[in-house]
Design an enzyme around this catalytic site. Sequence first.
Site, PDB file in Angstrom:
ATOM      1  N   CYS A  10      17.011  33.368  78.634  1.00 44.42           N
ATOM      2  CA  CYS A  10      16.781  34.199  77.455  1.00 44.42           C
ATOM      3  C   CYS A  10      15.284  34.498  77.390  1.00 44.42           C
ATOM      4  O   CYS A  10      14.577  34.354  78.383  1.00 44.42           O
ATOM      5  CB  CYS A  10      17.319  33.547  76.179  1.00 44.42           C
ATOM      6  SG  CYS A  10      16.453  32.076  75.598  1.00 44.42           S
ATOM      7  N   ARG A  16      18.989  30.696  72.578  1.00 47.31           N
ATOM      8  CA  ARG A  16      20.249  31.002  73.250  1.00 47.31           C
ATOM      9  C   ARG A  16      20.444  30.241  74.553  1.00 47.31           C
ATOM     10  O   ARG A  16      21.488  29.607  74.754  1.00 47.31           O
ATOM     11  CB  ARG A  16      20.351  32.510  73.503  1.00 47.31           C
ATOM     12  CG  ARG A  16      20.366  33.327  72.233  1.00 47.31           C
ATOM     13  CD  ARG A  16      20.216  34.790  72.509  1.00 47.31           C
ATOM     14  NE  ARG A  16      18.869  35.089  72.993  1.00 47.31           N
ATOM     15  CZ  ARG A  16      18.476  36.258  73.445  1.00 47.31           C
ATOM     16  NH1 ARG A  16      19.330  37.269  73.507  1.00 47.31           N
ATOM     17  NH2 ARG A  16      17.236  36.450  73.833  1.00 47.31           N
ATOM     18  N   ASP A 125      20.352  37.493  69.610  1.00 51.18           N
ATOM     19  CA  ASP A 125      19.241  36.566  69.436  1.00 51.18           C
ATOM     20  C   ASP A 125      19.153  36.187  67.958  1.00 51.18           C
ATOM     21  O   ASP A 125      18.890  37.043  67.112  1.00 51.18           O
ATOM     22  CB  ASP A 125      17.944  37.222  69.895  1.00 51.18           C
ATOM     23  CG  ASP A 125      16.769  36.251  69.934  1.00 51.18           C
ATOM     24  OD1 ASP A 125      16.876  35.134  69.373  1.00 51.18           O
ATOM     25  OD2 ASP A 125      15.742  36.616  70.529  1.00 51.18           O
TER      26      ASP A 125
END
Length: 155
Positions: A10, A16, A125
């Site tokens: 990420c 994440r 996100d």
Amino acid sequence: MSAPRVLFVCLGNICRSPLVEGVARQRCAEAGLAVDVASCGTGHWHVGEGADPRMVRAAAVAGFDLSTHRARQLRAADLDEYDLVLAMDSDNLRGIRHLVTAHSRAETALFLPWTGTAPPQDFPDPYYGEAEAFTACVGLAEQAVAGLIERLRRR
């Protein structure tokens, strides 16, 4: 045959990708599937830091421990050391692919589509969201990791 090596990527490696790494590590072990998983970020801002406390809490509620995670940045060498490098979103995938050379051995792809998960294409996100955004990410990670496990079993 050695265990497949999967790297989740990420942006900052604090929300994440550490979540997906933790879920994948636990679920693969429960499934008796030998898989080496790790995570990193395309950016350098959080190198050495732990996972975002909001993600740590949301993951813990679901039974996943992210307390030992330390963020690191993606390296060109990762594309030789891992079999799969799975990006959480399209921007991350572009960052990964900037490091790909003719000698890179890793398959690179978006995480959710690769696992066969229904839309969205990009893993949202939660960084600028409320607590509910982190909780939603945990559910999405669990769903996608189930797809990852099934796909790895077929390989």
